[in-house]
Design an enzyme around this catalytic site. Structure first.
Site, PDB file in Angstrom:
ATOM      1  CB  ILE A 174      10.437  18.864  -2.840  1.00  0.00           C
ATOM      2  CG1 ILE A 174       8.909  18.369  -3.102  1.00  0.00           C
ATOM      3  CG2 ILE A 174      11.258  18.492  -1.752  1.00  0.00           C
ATOM      4  CD1 ILE A 174       8.285  18.115  -1.982  1.00  0.00           C
ATOM      5  CB  SER A 224       7.569   8.663  -2.498  1.00  0.00           C
ATOM      6  OG  SER A 224       6.828   7.627  -1.998  1.00  0.00           O
ATOM      7  CB  CYS A 225       5.038  12.576  -0.114  1.00  0.00           C
ATOM      8  SG  CYS A 225       4.297  12.357  -1.702  1.00  0.00           S
ATOM      9  CB  THR A 226       2.995   7.636  -1.183  1.00  0.00           C
ATOM     10  OG1 THR A 226       2.314   9.029  -2.065  1.00  0.00           O
ATOM     11  CG2 THR A 226       1.658   6.848  -1.217  1.00  0.00           C
ATOM     12  CB  THR A 246       2.306   5.026  -6.749  1.00  0.00           C
ATOM     13  OG1 THR A 246       3.272   5.486  -5.729  1.00  0.00           O
ATOM     14  CG2 THR A 246       1.372   4.257  -6.268  1.00  0.00           C
ATOM     15  N   GLY A 247       5.064   3.483  -7.264  1.00  0.00           N
ATOM     16  CA  GLY A 247       5.702   2.356  -6.588  1.00  0.00           C
ATOM     17  C   GLY A 247       6.128   2.522  -5.072  1.00  0.00           C
TER      18      GLY A 247
END
Length: 337
Positions: free
Chosen positions: A13, A150-152, A210-211
């Site tokens: 990143i 996050s990216c998500t 995943t959170g």
């Protein structure tokens, strides 16, 4: 106004954020810190990238830094963030991208070296999280340490926001089909906390936790407790896709959902969300700068309250662009603009 920025951690990143910053007129990278990389090797890794190709500008190295397109970038190799002399280069904003110092206390060490603000390029357990286009307007200048989530979460939050704002989001389950990352293994190896995560990344579909979905509740408080999700790590090197299956409060057709997404992508979420009716596959989105690319032809509806939505995201490039956008935004707020 050009904001002077430092990067701690020149990993995946960190380097992609650097590439994005070069393209951004309001941000200038003036310093990088990474104790595990020599300057000449940092220049090599910035110049060549297996996923995003060769750096389009000119990269050279000197004894104490990098020269990128004629601009000098100081390079430090401090292990303790408190010892990085950010003030030497005037780096007021520091991107914490090691993945190690992700709490407010740990990231605050950068302030001792002269940084005024720290932006964590990862989710944080206690630092306030901001997603551009969703809750960035809640930022206040007295915040010293913040997270870009996050990216998500950056993909899911705009998607959930449009649904919730227009039709009411009662509850939802998310699955992200996610490309493998540096934390995974090239061959089977030990992973005591996550046994499946220790299996070969390039040979397996690996269920993972995943959170990201629960984190949406932090950036959109009205959705707190209404979303959760999981991840499927798959054998692709970059680009991921969110599958959001949700129940709406209002009766809605899939065409109405499409129209709402199309409208948002052209207005309040322009530059954050894009809308596509093309027959996309993951490699088509490599290098896409949006947080969320709504795939209008991939979603389905079971009835007028139960829908499945699909949105792509470049988990490296799109996310890194938001880190830079967030810095430019908060710098404007800090300057009273």
């Amino acid at each position: 106004m050009v904001v002077k920025v430092g990067i701690n951690g020149f990993g995946r990143i960190g380097r992609i954020v650097f590439r994005n910053a070069v393209e951004h007129p309001e941000v200038e990278i003036v310093a990088v810190n990474d104790p595990f990389i020599e300057t000449h090797y940092a220049a090599y890794m910035l110049k060549y990238d297996s996923t995003h190709g060769r750096f389009k500008g000119d990269v050279k190295f000197s004894e104490n830094g990098l020269d990128v397109d004629g601009k000098h970038v100081r390079f430090y190799q401090e292990r303790d963030p408190a010892n990085i002399p950010w003030a030497e280069t005037g780096a007021d904003y520091v991107i914490e991208s090691t993945g190690v110092f992700t709490t407010t206390e740990k990231a605050s060490a950068h302030l001792k070296g002269g940084a005024k603000k720290v932006i964590i390029s990862a989710p944080s357990a206690d630092a306030p999280m901001f997603v551009m286009g969703v809750n960035n307007e809640t930022y206040k200048s007295d915040i010293k340490v913040l997270s870009n989530a996050s990216c998500t979460t950056n993909c899911l939050a705009p998607l959930a926001k449009v649904v919730n704002d227009n039709f009411g989001l009662v509850e939802g389950l998310m699955t992200t089909v996610h490309s493998y990352t540096a934390t995974q293994k090239t061959v089977d190896g030990p992973s005591s906390k996550d046994w499946r995560g220790g299996r070969t990344a390039a040979q397996n579909i690996i269920p993972s936790s995943t959170g990201a979905a629960k984190a949406v509740g932090k950036v959109i408080p009205s959705l707190n407790g209404k979303l959760t999700g999981m991840s499927m790590r798959v054998p692709t090197s970059n680009v991921s896709v969110v599958d959001l299956t949700c129940r709406t409060d209002k009766s809605v057709t899939y065409d109405q959902i499409k129209e709402a997404m199309k409208k948002a992508s052209a207005n309040e979420l322009k530059g954050i969300m894009s809308y596509s009716e093309d027959a996309l596959v993951s490699s088509d989105l490599n290098g896409d700068p949006h947080s969320c690319i709504f795939d209008a032809t991939a979603g389905i509806a079971l009835n007028d309250h139960f829908i499945k939505l699909v949105a792509w995201y470049d988990n490296e490039w799109g996310y890194s662009r938001r880190v830079i956008d967030l810095i430019a935004y908060i710098a404007g707020v800090d300057a009273g603009k």
